[in-house]
Structures are given as structure tokens and as C-alpha cells.
Design an enzyme around this catalytic site. Structure first.
Site, PDB file in Angstrom:
ATOM      1  NE  ARG A   1       4.556   1.665  -0.186  1.00 13.64           N
ATOM      2  CZ  ARG A   1       5.588   1.629   0.651  1.00 13.64           C
ATOM      3  NH1 ARG A   1       6.792   1.896   0.207  1.00 13.64           N
ATOM      4  NH2 ARG A   1       5.426   1.346   1.917  1.00 13.64           N
TER       5      ARG A   1
ATOM      6  CE  LYS B   1      11.337 -13.134 -10.836  1.00  9.97           C
ATOM      7  NZ  LYS B   1      12.186 -13.043  -9.688  1.00  9.97           N
TER       8      LYS B   1
ATOM      9  CG  HIS C   1      13.373 -38.864  -3.143  1.00 14.08           C
ATOM     10  ND1 HIS C   1      13.586 -40.096  -2.581  1.00 14.08           N
ATOM     11  CD2 HIS C   1      14.590 -38.432  -3.570  1.00 14.08           C
ATOM     12  CE1 HIS C   1      14.875 -40.395  -2.631  1.00 14.08           C
ATOM     13  NE2 HIS C   1      15.507 -39.402  -3.233  1.00 14.08           N
TER      14      HIS C   1
ATOM     15  CD1 TRP D   1      -0.725  -6.481  -3.092  1.00 12.54           C
ATOM     16  CD2 TRP D   1      -0.872  -6.981  -0.917  1.00 12.54           C
ATOM     17  NE1 TRP D   1      -0.531  -7.831  -2.957  1.00 12.54           N
ATOM     18  CE2 TRP D   1      -0.616  -8.168  -1.640  1.00 12.54           C
ATOM     19  CE3 TRP D   1      -1.006  -7.057   0.463  1.00 12.54           C
ATOM     20  CZ2 TRP D   1      -0.476  -9.413  -1.029  1.00 12.54           C
ATOM     21  CZ3 TRP D   1      -0.871  -8.304   1.085  1.00 12.54           C
ATOM     22  CH2 TRP D   1      -0.605  -9.454   0.333  1.00 12.54           C
TER      23      TRP D   1
ATOM     24  CD  GLU E   1       7.559 -12.875  -8.807  1.00 13.31           C
ATOM     25  OE1 GLU E   1       7.334 -11.960  -8.036  1.00 13.31           O
ATOM     26  OE2 GLU E   1       8.674 -13.061  -9.326  1.00 13.31           O
TER      27      GLU E   1
ATOM     28  CD  GLU F   1      14.536 -15.619  -8.724  1.00 13.94           C
ATOM     29  OE1 GLU F   1      14.024 -15.947  -7.657  1.00 13.94           O
ATOM     30  OE2 GLU F   1      14.290 -14.528  -9.278  1.00 13.94           O
TER      31      GLU F   1
ATOM     32  CB  CYS G   1      -0.939   0.096   1.187  1.00 15.50           C
ATOM     33  SG  CYS G   1      -2.096  -1.255   1.320  1.00 15.50           S
TER      34      CYS G   1
ATOM     35  CE  LYS H   1      10.801  -4.351  -7.043  1.00 15.62           C
ATOM     36  NZ  LYS H   1      11.257  -5.568  -7.726  1.00 15.62           N
TER      37      LYS H   1
ATOM     38  CG  ASN I   1       0.730   2.425   3.647  1.00 13.23           C
ATOM     39  OD1 ASN I   1      -0.268   2.554   2.966  1.00 13.23           O
ATOM     40  ND2 ASN I   1       1.916   2.873   3.297  1.00 13.23           N
ATOM     41  N   GLY I   2      -0.379  -0.890   6.435  1.00 12.92           N
ATOM     42  CA  GLY I   2      -0.078  -1.739   7.576  1.00 12.92           C
ATOM     43  C   GLY I   2      -1.309  -2.479   8.054  1.00 12.92           C
TER      44      GLY I   2
HETATM   45  O1  M6R Z   1      12.085  -6.437  -0.969  1.00 10.28           O
HETATM   46  P1  M6R Z   1      12.430  -7.860  -0.703  1.00 10.28           P
HETATM   47  O2  M6R Z   1      13.641  -8.330  -1.447  1.00 10.28           O
HETATM   48  O3  M6R Z   1      12.576  -8.148   0.766  1.00 10.28           O
HETATM   49  O4  M6R Z   1      11.213  -8.703  -1.221  1.00 10.28           O
HETATM   50  C1  M6R Z   1      11.160 -10.085  -1.025  1.00 10.28           C
HETATM   51  C2  M6R Z   1      10.146 -10.724  -1.939  1.00 10.28           C
HETATM   52  O5  M6R Z   1       8.878 -10.190  -1.699  1.00 10.28           O
HETATM   53  C3  M6R Z   1      10.499 -10.523  -3.410  1.00 10.28           C
HETATM   54  O6  M6R Z   1      11.756 -11.042  -3.694  1.00 10.28           O
HETATM   55  C4  M6R Z   1       9.460 -11.200  -4.306  1.00 10.28           C
HETATM   56  O7  M6R Z   1       9.562 -12.584  -4.170  1.00 10.28           O
HETATM   57  C5  M6R Z   1       9.648 -10.754  -5.748  1.00 10.28           C
HETATM   58  N1  M6R Z   1       8.382 -10.454  -6.323  1.00 10.28           N
HETATM   59  C6  M6R Z   1      10.310 -11.771  -6.583  1.00 10.28           C
HETATM   60  O8  M6R Z   1      10.336 -11.462  -7.931  1.00 10.28           O
END
Ligand code: M6R
Length: 629
Positions: free
Chosen positions: A27, A506, A525, A76, A509, A502, A2, A624, A102-103
Site C-alpha cells: 500500500r 508495464k 499524426h 505512500w 512502472e 498496457e 498507506c 498497489k 490513511n486518506g
Molecule cells: O486496484 P485497481 O485495479 O483499481 O488499481 C488501478 C491502478 O492503480 C493499477 O492498475 C495500476 O495501474 C497498476 N500499478 C498497474 O500495473
């Protein structure tokens, strides 16, 4: 998570708030709204969905461009689905007070019950709405918005930031910060408010960050600050001399693609900054900068551990979330391999509520692009409480993480706009490698010739990344062949197991295709049960100690008719023989291979996402900066 903006001055409020919200959309983008005062009346305009929906409403709303004070929000969703009713700002019954938040208010259910029993009617499912009713109740008792705020914050449990506007005090907006982030900016007879300095820096370089429990009363001519007991505190605005955070796509179709292409430059800068020459010792304090720059309030990078401290470290704990966690997994590999020290890596949210076994002989490393991730901050604070040495690795010198870390490595990638992390990931990984080499040099855990050879390889890494990026057209054609998959499996071993995780993250996401990453040896397994001819399996097949075993694991998938994709070296004949598609990278030392191998995977996910018409830079449901636990 947010974003809050605010403005008090003499220009039309709608465009200023919108422009601030655009900077903060990373955000959260579930809904957006603003509240403003015009002709003494408080108005709220808000809409579910992206900012463009609010923008359309405001274009039709002439009043908003005539108003000179207001607050805004991009959401968010935590409590309540993303619809118009749950969108901020939230108004009280007689439209005299509006707030953005926020929060999370942890005790909102109890407060809601109490307020409902007193006759307050709730219109949304949010935790936020209790605050506006609480303020109303306290205003009725005190006839003062400031007193209503100080009385209300005593009842709220949780970490939060608020923007408040009221027709009872038309010439003022209020900001409240409690263990969150809020920055004020000062213009000519005008003030700006935002959750992130980025939104303020477009207008002014005079800034003031609110302290952890602080209230700001903002009028056109002055800002007065108060603690939560209502006592006035004094602090000056400071001039930030760094460049504004410029955000543009530089001709690329998406920020993500631009950020993927920035990676060679970022590697060059990061490696060059800490290792001025392949024969020089790695140095994290080359400028002898003070740890905190009194002028900008930003923390400078630096590792301030003495030789004795370094020799005394008995164990290391790495904490992070998401992509940063994957970088931490590679960091564990580097630190164990190069420094001979036991390392654990934990998902930050899993550390909460546990007995964190660290002490004065532990080094705790928190990794976070934003430096604001609530779980990571909480875990690091706990480690600090237990006396551990702390090191933050973050892209934001002005973040919460930077403020609480005793040692700091800033990844200096510039703002990463795309919600999916790419350039900050490789900067985190290379920072871990540099830090591990630094510790190894200090602890004497490796021979000089080994270290020097590795440093030489590291020096040539950015050029190798450029070679991979030059193959983009091929990667695009190869990727979109797999765009109709429903599920994908990514496998890797050793230092490239995190690369598999990773790669899967990706793809999920960006394309919303279900993908899982596994340690290649784990396939048999259980996960192998999901394989058939419809499931592509992506194998990270880099030369080194686990090459043969990884290839054998991939053969197990091939025997189940899976579609076979490899990230492998250009000269790897076996890869070309056994795999349907090979995403090539140049040969490289095994320790550096995760940095190269992830590049075609980033492009793979990008091209599939774009081909499927997904929202590349702002995938659904994400934000983000994840500032709730
Ligand atoms: O700001 P941060 O690196 O602490 O964020 C951690 C995760 O939220 C962040 O890496 C998230 O997984 C990304 N969207 C990955 O692409």
C-alpha cells in the site's frame, strides 16, 4: 494507499506490528513507523524508506519488544516528501497522543491555520498532523480520548482511517474509520487492527470490519464500537472460514514472475467456473449463492440481471484506472462487437466533477483489482445514485467495490503482491469476454455457432499461454538487448491498441524507461517525430482485421530507422522479415489475441527491470492500492 496496523494484548508489540506492516507494504513504502506504550510512556520509532529501515531501528530498540500495545504505519506520501519528519506516527507536543492515518484531510490547511493561531507547533508537512493537535485540543476540554475523537471527527473533511494511542489511556488503542477500510481481529485476550484483512488473517480468523463512520475502543479484553456521535453500537466478530491469504514466492525470484506464471491456471479456473463446458451456457450464478455471505460478510460473485433488465440496457459505461482501464478498453471492444450495445470507457478520475450521463437504462461496470481505488469507487457511487445498473469486476470479495456493486464478478486470482498488475489484468480481460458472451447469449445478438466456436477457442487459451511462457529464455535474451533505451514506443490497432498501452505502462512502472503507447494509425499524426535509430518501437502485430494496416504503420517507423520489435505469431513470415526481434505467440482468434499478446510484454518489462537492478515488486513512487483521489 498507506497501511495501518495495531495490536493490543500480551505479546511483544514490535514483531507483531512489523509482520502486519510487511503484509501492507504493497500500500506504500515511502516510510514506516510504530508507536507503543511501555512503562506508561508513549514512544515513537519511525524511518523514511522501506520497512527494513524501521526493522533495523526496532532491533536496536529493546523497549519496543517489551510493549504490549501499539500502532504502526507504512506510508505512500501525499502531503510532504517521504522523510523521517513526515513519516507516521505523528506525535503531539508533550508526547501524550500519537496517531497513524490513511486518506486525506481535505480541510487540513484551514485547520492548520486555526491551530497555529492557537499556539500549536507543526513539525511536518503532512495533513495528518492537524489531527493529532486537534485531538490534543479536544482532550484538554473533555479529559476523554473518546470524546476528543468524536469532537475532532466532526471537524475533519475527507475520507480517512486512523489508529490512535495515548498515554492518557494506556490500556487502550483506538481505531477510526470514515469511508475507508479497517478490520479488527480477535485472538485470546488480544486484538489486531489492520487496513487489510490479510494482515489480520495471519493471526486469527475472527474478524470484524468497521462500518463507514465508526470508532473502535480496543482494550485487551474487549472492543467497544461507537458511531461518530459517541453512541455505542453492537456487532459481533465473525469467523472467516476461508484459507488465510498465503503469500510466498514459490521459489521464483520475484512475485511478479510468479504471478506471470500463474496466468494459465487462473485462466483455466476463471473460464471453467463460468463456462463449465464449451457447449454450456455461460452462467455467473451457478451455485445460487446468496449475494452476500452473512457468515463472512464477503460478497459472492453473481450477475443478478433479469432477461428484461438485460434486454433493456441501452448503453454501457466502463470505469477504471491504470491497468484495469486497459482491461476496460478491451471490454468495450468485446461488448460492442458481441452484444451490439454502445459502450464508453472512462478513466475513473476523469469522471469526477462531470455530468455523468447514465440512467436506469445504463449498465456501469467498475473494474478494479483492489476494489479500493478511490476514483473508481466515487464514480461507481455516482452512477448508482443516478439509477444505473452496476457491475463490479474485482479480485477482492471483501472490498469496498464489492460492497457497493449490485452485480459482481470476482476474478479469484489470489493476492497479487507485485505492485505491477499482471495476472489480475488477464483475469479482468477474460471476465469481460465471458460477460460479453453471456449478454450476447441472453440478447440473442450472435448466432449459436459463432458463440460455440469462440467458446471452443477460449477453452484452449490457457494452453496457448503456457506455450508463450515456455519461450521465456528467448524472451529474456531478446529483452535485455533493449535495456539501455531511454524511450520506447508501443503501437497497436483495434483490440490490441490497449495491449500497446498496457505494454508501455508495464515497461514504465517496472524499468522506469519512458514508454508511450499509441494507436498505430496515430503514429504519423505526431509521435513519429520522436523516432530515430535509438528508439525501439514495439508493434502488436496479431492476425485479424487490422493486420495489414498495423504492418504498414510499423513500416513507417522502420523507414525512420527505429529499432523494430514485434509481438507476432510464430508463423508470421512478414514479421520475421521486417522486424529485428519477434516475440512469438501461437496463432489465435483475433478476439483472444490481447490475452496472448500481453504475456511476452509482461516478461519483456520484467527482464529489463531485473537486468537494470530495479525494485521489481515494489517500483519507486507506486502503491498497489490507490485509495486517495
Ligand atoms: O486496484 P485497481 O485495479 O483499481 O488499481 C488501478 C491502478 O492503480 C493499477 O492498475 C495500476 O495501474 C497498476 N500499478 C498497474 O500495473
Amino acid at each position: 494507499m498507506c497501511g495501518i496496523v495495531g495490536y493490543m494484548g500480551s505479546s511483544g508489540v514490535a514483531s507483531i506490528l512489523l509482520s502486519g506492516l510487511k503484509c501492507l507494504e504493497y500500500r506504500g513504502y515511502d516510510s514506516a513507523g510504530i508507536a507503543y506504550i511501555n512503562n506508561g510512556k508513549l514512544n515513537v520509532t519511525k524511518s523514511a524508506g522501506k520497512l527494513e529501515n524501521l526493522e533495523k531501528l526496532l532491533t536496536a530498540d529493546r523497549q519496543s519488544s517489551l510493549a504490549f500495545s501499539g500502532i504502526g504505519h507504512t506510508r505512500w506520501a501525499t502531503h510532504g516528501v517521504p522523510n523521517d519528519l513526515n513519516a507516521h506516527p505523528h506525535l503531539n507536543a508533550d508526547s501524550s497522543i500519537a496517531i497513524v492515518h490513511n486518506g486525506i484531510i481535505e480541510n487540513y490547511a484551514m485547520l492548520k491555520e486555526e491551530l497555529e493561531s492557537e499556539g500549536y507547533k507543526f513539525n511536518s508537512d503532512t495533513d495528518t498532523e492537524v489531527i493529532v493537535h486537534l485531538l490534543t485540543k479536544e482532550y484538554k476540554k473533555t479529559n476523554s480520548i473518546l470524546k476528543a475523537i468524536t469532537n475532532s471527527v466532526k471537524k475533519l473533511v475527507g475520507s480517512y482511517a486512523l489508529g490512535i494511542i495515548s498515554s492518557y489511556q494506556k490500556d487502550t488503542i483506538f481505531a477510526v474509520n470514515h469511508h475507508y477500510s479497517l478490520t479488527l481481529g480477535q485472538g485470546d485476550n488480544e486484538f489486531y487492527l489492520a487496513s487489510d484483512i490479510v494482515a489480520v488473517r495471519q493471526y486469527t480468523n475472527k474478524i470484524l470490519r468497521l462500518e463507514q463512520s465508526e470508532i473502535a475502543e480496543i482494550t485487551q479484553n474487549q472492543v467497544r464500537l461507537y458511531d461518530f456521535n459517541g453512541h455505542e453500537t453492537m456487532r459481533e466478530f465473525i469467523t472467516v472460514d476461508s484459507d488465510p491469504y498465503l503469500i510466498n514466492k514459490d521459489g521464483y525470484k520475484h512475485f511478479l514472475l510468479k504471478e506471470i506464471h500463474e496466468q494459465p491456471t487462473i485462466l483455466r479456473q476463471t473460464i471453467g467456473k463460468y463456462m463449465v463446458h464449451p457447449n454450456a451456457k455461460i452462467n455467473f450464478n451457478q451455485n445460487n449463492e446468496p449475494l452476500t455471505n452473512a457468515h463472512t460478510q464477503e460478497k459472492s460473485a453473481g450477475v443478478h440481471l433479469s432477461k428484461n433488465d438485460i434486454m433493456g440496457i441501452e448503453n454501457i459505461l466502463i470505469i477504471a484506472c491504470g491497468t484495469a482501464y486497459h482491461a476496460g478498453m478491451i471490454g468495450k471492444y468485446y461488448l460492442e462487437q458481441l452484444c451490439n450495445v454502445p459502450v464508453n470507457v472512462e478513466i475513473a478520475s476523469e469522471v469526477r466533477g462531470r455530468n455523468l450521463l447514465v440512467n436506469e437504462k445504463s449498465l456501469v461496470i467498475a473494474v478494479s483489482q483492489s476494489g479500493e481505488t478511490a476514483d473508481t469507487i466515487a464514480a461507481l457511487s455516482e452512477a448508482k445514485r443516478k439509477g444505473a445498473y452496476t457491475l463490479g469486476i474485482t479480485n477482492r470479495a471483501d472490498s469496498h467495490l464489492s460492497r457497493i456493486s449490485s452485480n459482481l464478478i470476482i476474478t479469484e486470482c489470489g493476492v497479487e503482491v507485485s505492485v505491477a498488475a499482471t495476472k489480475t489484468y488477464i483475469a479482468q480481460v477474460v471476465s469481460f469476454l465471458l460477460f460479453a458472451l453471456y449478454l450476447a447469449e441472453e440478447r440473442g445478438s450472435l448466432t449459436t455457432s459463432y458463440i460455440n466456436n469462440l467458446k471452443l477457442e477460449l477453452h484452449s487459451l490457457p494452453a496457448l499461454v503456457e506455450t508463450v511462457l515456455a519461450n521465456e529464455t528467448y524472451i529474456k535474451e531478446a529483452s535485455i538487448k533493449y535495456a539501455d533505451a531511454q524511450d520506447m514506443v508501443f503501437i497497436g490497432r483495434g483490440i490490441n491498441y490497449p495491449t500497446a498501452l498496457e505494454g508501455a505502462l508495464k515497461l514504465k512502472e517496472l524499468s522506469y524507461i519512458h514508454a508511450s503507447g499509441y494507436a498505430a494509425g496515430e503514429l504519423k499524426h505526431g509521435p513519429i517525430a520522436v523516432l530515430d535509430s535509438l528508439v525501439p518501437v514495439v508493434t502488436i502485430l496479431m492476425p485479424g482485421s487490422v493486420y495489414d494496416k498495423t504492418l504498414s504503420n510499423a513500416q513507417e517507423a522502420r523507414a525512420r530507422n527505429a529499432q523494430m520489435i514485434a509481438v507476432a505469431c510464430s508463423d508470421d513470415e512478414k514479421a520475421h522479415k521486417y522486424f529485428d526481434t519477434v516475440l512469438e505467440v501461437p496463432p489465435v482468434d483475433e478476439l483472444l489475441s490481447p490475452i496472448l499478446a500481453v504475456i511476452p510484454l509482461q516478461l519483456f518489462s520484467y527482464f529489463i527491470s531485473d537486468y537494470l537492478g530495479k525494485d521489481v515488486d515494489q517500483p519507486r513512487n507506486l502503491a498497489k492500492s490507490v485509495t486517495v483521489e
